[in-house]
Design a protein around this motif. Structure first.
Motif, short mmCIF file in Angstrom:
data_model
loop_
_atom_site.label_atom_id
_atom_site.label_comp_id
_atom_site.label_asym_id
_atom_site.label_seq_id
_atom_site.Cartn_x
_atom_site.Cartn_y
_atom_site.Cartn_z
N PHE A 244 -42.62 -38.92 -62.57
CA PHE A 244 -43.99 -39.07 -62.47
C PHE A 244 -44.48 -40.63 -63.21
O PHE A 244 -44.85 -40.86 -64.16
N PRO A 245 -43.63 -41.58 -62.45
CA PRO A 245 -43.86 -43.02 -63.09
C PRO A 245 -45.38 -43.44 -63.33
O PRO A 245 -45.57 -44.24 -64.31
N SER A 246 -46.02 -42.76 -62.43
CA SER A 246 -47.56 -43.34 -62.50
C SER A 246 -48.27 -42.35 -63.62
O SER A 246 -49.53 -42.43 -63.74
N GLY A 247 -47.67 -41.24 -64.08
CA GLY A 247 -48.24 -40.37 -65.08
C GLY A 247 -49.14 -39.36 -64.30
O GLY A 247 -50.07 -38.70 -64.90
N GLN A 248 -48.75 -39.29 -62.98
CA GLN A 248 -49.65 -38.06 -62.35
C GLN A 248 -48.69 -37.96 -60.95
O GLN A 248 -47.66 -38.63 -60.64
N PHE A 249 -49.28 -36.74 -60.03
CA PHE A 249 -48.64 -36.56 -58.84
C PHE A 249 -49.81 -36.24 -58.02
O PHE A 249 -50.88 -35.80 -58.91
N MET A 250 -49.63 -36.18 -56.66
CA MET A 250 -50.84 -35.63 -55.93
C MET A 250 -50.72 -34.00 -55.89
O MET A 250 -49.88 -33.55 -55.34
N ALA A 251 -51.82 -33.28 -55.99
CA ALA A 251 -51.81 -31.86 -56.36
C ALA A 251 -51.84 -31.49 -54.90
O ALA A 251 -52.36 -32.14 -54.00
N ALA A 252 -51.48 -30.16 -54.57
CA ALA A 252 -51.65 -29.54 -53.18
C ALA A 252 -53.05 -29.41 -52.77
O ALA A 252 -53.48 -29.52 -51.73
N TRP A 253 -54.20 -29.66 -53.85
CA TRP A 253 -55.61 -29.84 -53.30
C TRP A 253 -56.12 -31.26 -52.99
O TRP A 253 -57.28 -31.39 -52.59
N GLY A 254 -55.15 -32.05 -53.13
CA GLY A 254 -55.28 -33.29 -52.54
C GLY A 254 -55.98 -34.37 -53.53
O GLY A 254 -56.28 -35.48 -53.26
N THR A 255 -55.81 -34.00 -54.92
CA THR A 255 -56.32 -35.16 -56.01
C THR A 255 -55.25 -35.36 -56.84
O THR A 255 -54.42 -34.09 -57.23
N PRO A 256 -55.30 -36.34 -57.64
CA PRO A 256 -54.21 -36.49 -58.90
C PRO A 256 -54.25 -35.63 -59.77
O PRO A 256 -55.39 -35.10 -60.19
N MET A 257 -53.15 -35.10 -60.38
CA MET A 257 -52.91 -34.23 -61.26
C MET A 257 -52.13 -34.88 -62.44
O MET A 257 -51.00 -35.84 -62.27
N ALA A 258 -52.66 -35.25 -63.61
CA ALA A 258 -52.01 -36.03 -64.90
C ALA A 258 -50.91 -34.97 -65.51
O ALA A 258 -50.77 -33.95 -65.37
N VAL A 259 -49.70 -35.87 -65.64
CA VAL A 259 -48.72 -35.32 -66.42
C VAL A 259 -48.15 -36.08 -67.73
O VAL A 259 -48.28 -37.37 -67.04
#
Length: 160
Positions: free
Chosen positions: A133-148
């Motif tokens: 997660f180098p950007s501190g997020q991933f694209m969630a299944a619903w199509g918007t970024p999810m922070a990690v």
């Protein structure tokens, strides 16, 4: 990365290295009667944004986090047959900073639900962030970024 791209690695990693937890905290939920959008905010940070449609649920965790769940996912994780009235939930509702009162949630139309089942979970480390997660997020299944972030928990349902 997208959730779909991450899932093959993470699901196996969580099952192999994760700890099994029995969910214990009540949640409050209400069925959506119209479509809309919900920002999930945790610790003052926008974790993700999700859209919902009629029949989906808005779930409210202790600590103030609100998020969207589809009905079939919710019914697999919470007791939908026996929702609690506000008066029944007062003693069980976690007293976590940022948590609204049972009475306030009741006025918004939320009902309390006890969890069922268990989950596997792992704690995200700084090396996980750097590698996955180098950007501190991933694209969630619903199509918007999810922070990690470091110390977040990544979970998958346990079969029992």
């Amino acid at each position: 990365p997208s959730q779909a791209e991450l899932l093959p690695h993470w699901e196996q990693h969580i099952k192999n290295q994760g700890t099994v937890y029995r969910k214990a905290a009540l949640v409050f939920a209400k069925v959506c009667d119209a479509a809309g959008t919900l920002d999930t905010v945790l610790g003052g940070k926008n974790e993700t944004t999700n859209t919902y449609k009629p029949g989906d649920l808005i779930v409210h965790n202790p600590g103030g986090e609100r998020y969207v769940m589809q009905s079939d996912n919710f019914s697999g994780r919470y007791d939908v047959a026996h929702p609690l009235e506000a008066s029944e939930a007062v003693g069980e509702w976690a007293k976590v900073e940022g948590t609204p009162s049972v009475e306030a949630l009741d006025k918004e139309g939320f009902k309390a639900h006890r969890p069922v089942g268990r989950i596997w979970a792992v704690t995200v480390t700084s090396s996980d962030i750097a590698q996955w997660f180098p950007s501190g997020q991933f694209m969630a299944a619903w199509g918007t970024p999810m922070a990690v972030e470091v110390d977040d928990m990544l979970c998958v349902p346990h079969p029992t």
